[in-house]
Motif scaffolding. Structure first.
Motif, PDB file in Angstrom:
ATOM      1  N   ARG A  35      28.374  47.994  -1.184  1.00 51.78           N
ATOM      2  CA  ARG A  35      27.702  47.863  -2.481  1.00 51.78           C
ATOM      3  C   ARG A  35      26.264  48.379  -2.456  1.00 51.78           C
ATOM      4  O   ARG A  35      25.631  48.533  -3.490  1.00 51.78           O
ATOM      5  CB  ARG A  35      27.739  46.413  -2.978  1.00 51.78           C
ATOM      6  CG  ARG A  35      29.120  45.893  -3.275  1.00 51.78           C
ATOM      7  CD  ARG A  35      29.831  46.688  -4.372  1.00 51.78           C
ATOM      8  NE  ARG A  35      29.164  46.641  -5.653  1.00 51.78           N
ATOM      9  CZ  ARG A  35      29.320  45.693  -6.563  1.00 51.78           C
ATOM     10  NH1 ARG A  35      30.140  44.707  -6.329  1.00 51.78           N
ATOM     11  NH2 ARG A  35      28.683  45.732  -7.708  1.00 51.78           N
ATOM     12  N   ASN A  36      25.709  48.652  -1.239  1.00 50.00           N
ATOM     13  CA  ASN A  36      24.355  49.217  -1.188  1.00 50.00           C
ATOM     14  C   ASN A  36      24.368  50.731  -1.367  1.00 50.00           C
ATOM     15  O   ASN A  36      23.326  51.356  -1.466  1.00 50.00           O
ATOM     16  CB  ASN A  36      23.693  48.900   0.163  1.00 50.00           C
ATOM     17  CG  ASN A  36      23.522  47.404   0.315  1.00 50.00           C
ATOM     18  OD1 ASN A  36      23.105  46.741  -0.632  1.00 50.00           O
ATOM     19  ND2 ASN A  36      23.868  46.880   1.478  1.00 50.00           N
ATOM     20  N   GLU A  37      25.553  51.322  -1.375  1.00 51.89           N
ATOM     21  CA  GLU A  37      25.642  52.776  -1.502  1.00 51.89           C
ATOM     22  C   GLU A  37      25.840  53.161  -2.960  1.00 51.89           C
ATOM     23  O   GLU A  37      26.183  52.334  -3.799  1.00 51.89           O
ATOM     24  CB  GLU A  37      26.816  53.287  -0.677  1.00 51.89           C
ATOM     25  CG  GLU A  37      26.645  52.944   0.777  1.00 51.89           C
ATOM     26  CD  GLU A  37      27.159  54.004   1.696  1.00 51.89           C
ATOM     27  OE1 GLU A  37      28.171  54.633   1.338  1.00 51.89           O
ATOM     28  OE2 GLU A  37      26.543  54.193   2.762  1.00 51.89           O
ATOM     29  N   SER A  38      25.609  54.448  -3.233  1.00 55.13           N
ATOM     30  CA  SER A  38      25.825  54.964  -4.591  1.00 55.13           C
ATOM     31  C   SER A  38      27.071  55.827  -4.591  1.00 55.13           C
ATOM     32  O   SER A  38      27.429  56.430  -3.575  1.00 55.13           O
ATOM     33  CB  SER A  38      24.647  55.840  -5.015  1.00 55.13           C
ATOM     34  OG  SER A  38      23.487  55.067  -5.087  1.00 55.13           O
ATOM     35  N   LEU A  39      27.690  55.925  -5.745  1.00 59.20           N
ATOM     36  CA  LEU A  39      28.817  56.847  -5.902  1.00 59.20           C
ATOM     37  C   LEU A  39      28.272  58.220  -6.292  1.00 59.20           C
ATOM     38  O   LEU A  39      27.171  58.310  -6.863  1.00 59.20           O
ATOM     39  CB  LEU A  39      29.742  56.326  -7.009  1.00 59.20           C
ATOM     40  CG  LEU A  39      30.527  55.070  -6.643  1.00 59.20           C
ATOM     41  CD1 LEU A  39      31.165  54.462  -7.887  1.00 59.20           C
ATOM     42  CD2 LEU A  39      31.597  55.392  -5.603  1.00 59.20           C
ATOM     43  N   LEU A  80      35.422  50.475 -10.714  1.00 53.57           N
ATOM     44  CA  LEU A  80      35.533  50.891  -9.313  1.00 53.57           C
ATOM     45  C   LEU A  80      34.138  50.975  -8.714  1.00 53.57           C
ATOM     46  O   LEU A  80      33.241  51.584  -9.316  1.00 53.57           O
ATOM     47  CB  LEU A  80      36.211  52.267  -9.231  1.00 53.57           C
ATOM     48  CG  LEU A  80      37.538  52.385  -9.995  1.00 53.57           C
ATOM     49  CD1 LEU A  80      38.006  53.831 -10.050  1.00 53.57           C
ATOM     50  CD2 LEU A  80      38.606  51.513  -9.351  1.00 53.57           C
ATOM     51  N   VAL A  81      33.961  50.396  -7.545  1.00 51.79           N
ATOM     52  CA  VAL A  81      32.624  50.349  -6.932  1.00 51.79           C
ATOM     53  C   VAL A  81      32.711  50.857  -5.491  1.00 51.79           C
ATOM     54  O   VAL A  81      33.797  50.893  -4.888  1.00 51.79           O
ATOM     55  CB  VAL A  81      32.052  48.899  -6.957  1.00 51.79           C
ATOM     56  CG1 VAL A  81      31.870  48.411  -8.385  1.00 51.79           C
ATOM     57  CG2 VAL A  81      32.942  47.950  -6.168  1.00 51.79           C
ATOM     58  N   PRO A  82      31.559  51.258  -4.901  1.00 52.71           N
ATOM     59  CA  PRO A  82      31.588  51.713  -3.503  1.00 52.71           C
ATOM     60  C   PRO A  82      32.027  50.581  -2.580  1.00 52.71           C
ATOM     61  O   PRO A  82      31.797  49.396  -2.882  1.00 52.71           O
ATOM     62  CB  PRO A  82      30.133  52.092  -3.209  1.00 52.71           C
ATOM     63  CG  PRO A  82      29.428  52.120  -4.517  1.00 52.71           C
ATOM     64  CD  PRO A  82      30.200  51.266  -5.465  1.00 52.71           C
ATOM     65  N   GLN A 131      24.268  57.570 -16.203  1.00 51.88           N
ATOM     66  CA  GLN A 131      23.091  57.177 -15.416  1.00 51.88           C
ATOM     67  C   GLN A 131      23.450  56.139 -14.354  1.00 51.88           C
ATOM     68  O   GLN A 131      22.675  55.887 -13.439  1.00 51.88           O
ATOM     69  CB  GLN A 131      22.007  56.589 -16.329  1.00 51.88           C
ATOM     70  CG  GLN A 131      21.384  57.638 -17.233  1.00 51.88           C
ATOM     71  CD  GLN A 131      20.233  57.078 -18.050  1.00 51.88           C
ATOM     72  OE1 GLN A 131      19.090  57.287 -17.740  1.00 51.88           O
ATOM     73  NE2 GLN A 131      20.570  56.356 -19.109  1.00 51.88           N
ATOM     74  N   GLU A 132      24.605  55.506 -14.485  1.00 55.92           N
ATOM     75  CA  GLU A 132      25.007  54.479 -13.518  1.00 55.92           C
ATOM     76  C   GLU A 132      25.551  55.129 -12.252  1.00 55.92           C
ATOM     77  O   GLU A 132      26.406  56.017 -12.324  1.00 55.92           O
ATOM     78  CB  GLU A 132      26.092  53.584 -14.129  1.00 55.92           C
ATOM     79  CG  GLU A 132      25.585  52.754 -15.289  1.00 55.92           C
ATOM     80  CD  GLU A 132      26.653  51.833 -15.857  1.00 55.92           C
ATOM     81  OE1 GLU A 132      26.301  50.974 -16.667  1.00 55.92           O
ATOM     82  OE2 GLU A 132      27.846  51.977 -15.510  1.00 55.92           O
ATOM     83  N   SER A 133      25.060  54.684 -11.116  1.00 56.23           N
ATOM     84  CA  SER A 133      25.577  55.246  -9.857  1.00 56.23           C
ATOM     85  C   SER A 133      26.296  54.182  -9.043  1.00 56.23           C
ATOM     86  O   SER A 133      26.792  54.460  -7.958  1.00 56.23           O
ATOM     87  CB  SER A 133      24.427  55.836  -9.035  1.00 56.23           C
ATOM     88  OG  SER A 133      23.477  54.823  -8.773  1.00 56.23           O
ATOM     89  N   HIS A 134      26.359  52.951  -9.567  1.00 52.58           N
ATOM     90  CA  HIS A 134      26.968  51.875  -8.786  1.00 52.58           C
ATOM     91  C   HIS A 134      28.434  51.659  -9.123  1.00 52.58           C
ATOM     92  O   HIS A 134      29.097  50.837  -8.509  1.00 52.58           O
ATOM     93  CB  HIS A 134      26.211  50.557  -9.018  1.00 52.58           C
ATOM     94  CG  HIS A 134      26.302  50.048 -10.425  1.00 52.58           C
ATOM     95  ND1 HIS A 134      25.701  50.686 -11.490  1.00 52.58           N
ATOM     96  CD2 HIS A 134      26.929  48.966 -10.943  1.00 52.58           C
ATOM     97  CE1 HIS A 134      25.951  49.997 -12.602  1.00 52.58           C
ATOM     98  NE2 HIS A 134      26.700  48.959 -12.290  1.00 52.58           N
TER      99      HIS A 134
END
Ligand code: FES
Length: 323
Positions: free
Chosen positions: A32-36, A27-29, A64-67
């Motif tokens: 795509r330039n934003e972080s979850l 699942l991604v924002p 550590q992943e925010s994407h």
């Protein structure tokens, strides 16, 4: 179900076959330039399904992943509909509503050693803990049990740790020739002094785990259930006063407290309805709940100052709730 207070919209980017009956979902924002929103190892999100159901799934990727958020879903033959819908209805590109991450299974980040015990799809929260342990330099040992290798998801992720310093991996396929069930007493006895141990999997595994770890310091023993082991309290016959609404309702026999609240037009957030996700927690101002959940610890239950209304009832003739 409601997860509106903390709802996020995400796009389902990919669905991957991981093992027999197990799919993973990335699942991604939407942008795509934003972080979850950040999450910690062991956290889960609630996913709103089109049927109105909501289900909780552990985040399995590196915190550590925010994407992205990654989850794994086992198509459970006894499913009440959630995993079936996830497997059969969702398609890449779909937009989904999910809650912010919550963590009822946090990792102690100052431990000197971690032992992870996974049964089946219970591997998912432990995958994020392995990544976090690596980032923190905490050595760890994994015991991962499934029926056969074909039922074991995420073996490629696990294999990527193979040979690294401080990592020990034990795979256990009990229905393969020569296979046997995990010997929990033995592996608990072999834990290094001061280690923390984390288990997630089906109820029989976790019940055996609770027995095998009974003599360990409680603060070093952690577990997360996926489904209830108790029946919900639906004996009824008590009254519930809703302090903020100045309203009193009767819970009748055959009705859970949550059902009584909904019938009265009050709908607190809820998700699993099995006492395992913590979404429906409500503050108790007076009275003694009949706790049936697997979220609160024994000491939290003894405090009687909060309860999970989806499954717990009342030991006293009345309750006063902060609703
Ligand atoms: S809805 Fe999950 S614990 Fe009550």
């Amino acid at each position: 179900m409601t997860i509106s207070e903390s709802a996020l919209q995400v796009r389902l980017r990919a669905i991957t076959h991981e093992a027999q009956s197990i799919l993973s979902f990335e699942l991604v924002p939407l942008d795509r330039n934003e972080s979850l929103p950040a999450f910690s190892a062991g956290a889960h999100i609630d996913i709103q399904l089109s049927s109105g159901l909501s289900r909780s799934y552990s985040l399995l990727n590196d915190p550590q992943e925010s994407h992205r958020y990654c989850i794994g879903v086992n198509k459970d033959l006894k499913s009440r509909g959630g995993s079936k819908q996830m497997h059969e209805k969702l398609r890449p590109g779909d937009i989904l509503t999910v809650s912010h991450p919550k963590n009822l299974f946090p990792m102690n980040e100052s431990a000197s050693f971690n032992v992870f015990i996974a049964g089946g799809i219970g591997i998912t929260p432990l995958l994020s803990m392995m990544a976090r342990s690596k980032a923190l330099g905490i050595p760890w040992r994994l015991h991962y049990a499934t029926r056969t290798r074909a039922h074991a998801g995420f073996l490629d992720v696990i294999a990527s740790y193979e040979g690294q310093n401080g990592v020990e991996i034990h795979l256990n396929f009990d229905q393969e020739p020569g296979g046997q069930m995990l010997n929990l007493n033995e592996l608990i006895a072999k834990m290094p002094t001061g280690a923390h141990v984390y288990a997630c999997g089906p109820v029989p595994l976790l019940e055996a785990y609770e027995k095998a770890t009974a003599a360990l310091p409680p603060e070093s023993v952690h577990r997360e259930y996926f489904s209830s082991i108790d029946v919900p309290a639906n004996e009824g016959g008590y009254s519930v006063s809703l302090a903020r609404r100045h309203q009193t309702i009767q819970i009748i026999p055959g009705q859970t407290l949550l059902e009584g609240l909904i019938a009265a037009g009050v709908e607190p957030p809820y998700s699993c309805q099995q006492g395992v996700c913590g979404t429906c927690e409500v503050k108790v101002l007076e009275g003694i709940p009949d706790h049936r959940d697997l979220v609160l610890t024994d000491s939290e239950k003894a405090a009687n100052d909060r309860m999970m209304v989806c499954c717990s009832g009342s030991r006293s003739a009345s309750l006063v709730l902060d609703l």
